[in-house]
Design an enzyme around this catalytic site. Structure first.
Site, PDB file in Angstrom:
ATOM      1  N   SER B  47       0.831  -1.210   0.000  1.00  0.00           N
ATOM      2  CA  SER B  47       0.000   0.000   0.000  1.00  0.00           C
ATOM      3  C   SER B  47       0.867   1.263   0.000  1.00  0.00           C
ATOM      4  O   SER B  47       0.406   2.317  -0.396  1.00  0.00           O
ATOM      5  CB  SER B  47      -0.944   0.003   1.205  1.00  0.00           C
ATOM      6  OG  SER B  47      -0.187   0.028   2.399  1.00  0.00           O
ATOM      7  N   HIS B  48       2.114   1.167   0.489  1.00  0.00           N
ATOM      8  CA  HIS B  48       3.005   2.327   0.465  1.00  0.00           C
ATOM      9  C   HIS B  48       4.119   2.174  -0.568  1.00  0.00           C
ATOM     10  O   HIS B  48       5.107   2.906  -0.522  1.00  0.00           O
ATOM     11  CB  HIS B  48       3.600   2.578   1.853  1.00  0.00           C
ATOM     12  CG  HIS B  48       2.607   3.143   2.816  1.00  0.00           C
ATOM     13  ND1 HIS B  48       1.702   2.363   3.490  1.00  0.00           N
ATOM     14  CD2 HIS B  48       2.359   4.414   3.211  1.00  0.00           C
ATOM     15  CE1 HIS B  48       0.944   3.133   4.260  1.00  0.00           C
ATOM     16  NE2 HIS B  48       1.309   4.371   4.105  1.00  0.00           N
ATOM     17  N   ASP B 188      -8.360  -0.825   3.247  1.00  0.00           N
ATOM     18  CA  ASP B 188      -9.073  -2.073   3.541  1.00  0.00           C
ATOM     19  C   ASP B 188     -10.581  -1.900   3.332  1.00  0.00           C
ATOM     20  O   ASP B 188     -11.252  -2.779   2.789  1.00  0.00           O
ATOM     21  CB  ASP B 188      -8.821  -2.456   5.001  1.00  0.00           C
ATOM     22  CG  ASP B 188      -8.350  -3.897   5.123  1.00  0.00           C
ATOM     23  OD1 ASP B 188      -8.134  -4.535   4.083  1.00  0.00           O
ATOM     24  OD2 ASP B 188      -8.195  -4.361   6.264  1.00  0.00           O
TER      25      ASP B 188
END
Lengths: 338, 338
Positions: B47-48, B188
């Site tokens: 996600s990063h 999420d």
């Protein structure tokens, strides 16, 4: 609920002080402890109020406890204050170190105080609230005894590891929180046991490491952190920073040091003070107030607000003390040798 | 799962850098951002990782974004470093300030760094992990945009407000955590919406402030903090310390500043570095290791350990990148003007 009597603040203070000096505790220690217990009682924080007085006998009776402890305050660096509490109650050592902490934070913007080798049984909020009343931001934490399993684990490692924070507000009481990093307090679990009630799921594990709602099984097994693995991580941070980082005990070694004496846990405590005036924003009062008011404005209670409201009420009406507790304290004093 | 391709670390870095400079981002900024994204991708923190690359166009396109920002590092006191990121990505400003932060902590035992006016889209853990690799303890936090209602409330006030902490360990990777102070991440919740699934109870509220398990309603309404009122208190502390305390935006004012551009949130970031060697305990390595091993020894995962294991594997086998993402990045570069 048992019946209450109403006492003045001076009356609560005097009672606590007399109880403590009656056990041979040196006067400045008795005064510092009595002040802390009185502040909690005055704010309706019953678990940290006079209720703690009977148990001080177990602490003072611990073979390593020093009734006439002489805490030593040392400035380790311009930003770091270290207090050795000399195996007395940690609160007196903390009080002695605070002027140096405030001075360092006032000059540098941030300062750190470690209080080591103290028997700890007072709430954290009075110290950080005082820092905020002086215009500083305060953050404090400490280990306790290893009663708490990590999230995903089965055996106790952490203490109930409280964390407290205070932020100064203009023309009103500071924003203050102070909580254990567990799903529920040990006192709450014990109350359920006494009342013959099950606890909600998620509070703890039995001695085999299985989830249970039986409070007796949890007290013999393991409590659980708040907030699953995130709370567990916060508890780990507190354990590391307020333990090994300052050269003091973990919750595990503190429990071993107690060796079954049921004394208050003997361990370290960490206090960080920050001076918003030197951190670039001067606390940006308007923006901070807008945020805090957005919380309370929608009916979500700010932590500390109930305590401050009770304080105002008790200052008008008197401080309630459970009659049974009051009588027990008097009885213990009458029974005490010498 | 879509198909992966395997890339070298240098390959990921070069791709990210080329994408960023292709948008006119000045070279040192592109290098700093690319380093951060590559580190996340290498550790499996998707996600990063490169996933963030397409969105950098929205950030760079924000009217206040400064492609050639020249961050200014100022030592406000011997313990306080302030970086003005000059409306570029905050990571480059952070990198420029870190030597002063490390030096101050090395000399004083504790030091504080505020990074202001930066567009923030990188994970916090790389910075605190580097501090720990240098023998320091690191603590970092920041606000984001106001997506999160306080416990007991109904309307958003806080950001997802991440907090990261790192502790040095001898002969192995540091103990590191980095998490949002929400019940679940925004990504999420969005994934559940995309998959047409309900989320578990406790993740959020609909726009009327009612509890819901509908991810779309939560994204339009409010997320909830982790750990009920205790997590809410931690989120408040982060909002105050990494916002008004350093004179930068709250999550509310950061969202207003964005004005619908979907840029990375522009706000402040706070990093505290501590030097155990000057705090009285020298980190008491043995006791700290005993505590950490008591966690992992019972099968409770230490945060960061999965990431470190993936890093080791990816260093051997190559860094997986989703093929669809890789192709999208190449396509965007081909489409870019100039």
């Amino acid at each position: 609920m048992s019946e209450d009597i109403l006492m003045t603040e001076a009356g609560v203070m005097e009672l606590a002080q007399r109880f403590l000096t009656g056990q041979g505790l040196a006067a400045p220690h008795a005064a510092a402890m009595a002040r802390a217990l009185t502040r909690a009682q005055r704010d309706g924080g019953l678990s940290h109020g006079l209720q703690r007085l009977p148990g001080t006998r177990d602490t003072i009776g611990h073979p390593e406890f020093n009734k006439a402890a002489r805490p030593k305050v040392e400035q380790l660096t311009p930003a770091v204050v270290q207090v050795d509490a000399d195996y007395g109650f940690s609160i007196y050592g903390t009080e002695l170190g605070l002027p140096a902490l405030r001075r360092s934070a006032g000059q540098l913007g941030i300062a750190f105080m470690a209080v080591r080798n103290g028997f700890h049984s007072t709430a954290l909020w009075p110290v950080v609230e005082d820092l905020a009343e002086a215009g500083l931001v305060g953050l404090s934490m400490n280990p306790t005894h290893d009663w708490v399993a990590p999230a995903g684990g089965s055996r106790p490692v952490f203490g109930t590891n409280p964390i407290a924070f205070a932020w100064p507000r203009p023309d009103q009481k500071p924003y203050v929180f102070d909580f254990a990093t567990t799903a529920a307090s040990r006192a709450d679990i014990a109350m359920h046991r006494q009342a013959g009630q099950q606890v909600p799921p998620g509070w703890g594990l039995d001695p085999e490491g299985q989830a249970t709602t039986d409070p007796a099984a949890i007290l013999a097994g393991a409590m659980l952190p708040f907030g699953a693995h995130k709370g567990s991580a916060i508890a780990t941070m507190i354990e590391l920073m307020a333990g090994p980082m300052i050269g003091d005990r973990t919750s595990h070694s503190s429990a071993r040091f107690d060796a079954g004496h049921q004394a208050a846990p003997c361990h370290g405590e960490l206090i960080i003070a920050l001076n918003p005036g030197l951190l670039g924003g001067a606390g940006d009062v308007e923006n901070a107030e807008r945020m805090l008011n957005a919380i309370s404005g929608q009916g979500a209670r700010l932590p500390g607000s109930r305590r401050h409201a009770l304080r105002a009420r008790h200052d008008r009406e008197g401080i309630p003390v459970r009659k049974a507790l009051y009588e027990r304290i008097l009885q213990l004093m009458a029974d005490a040798p010498g």
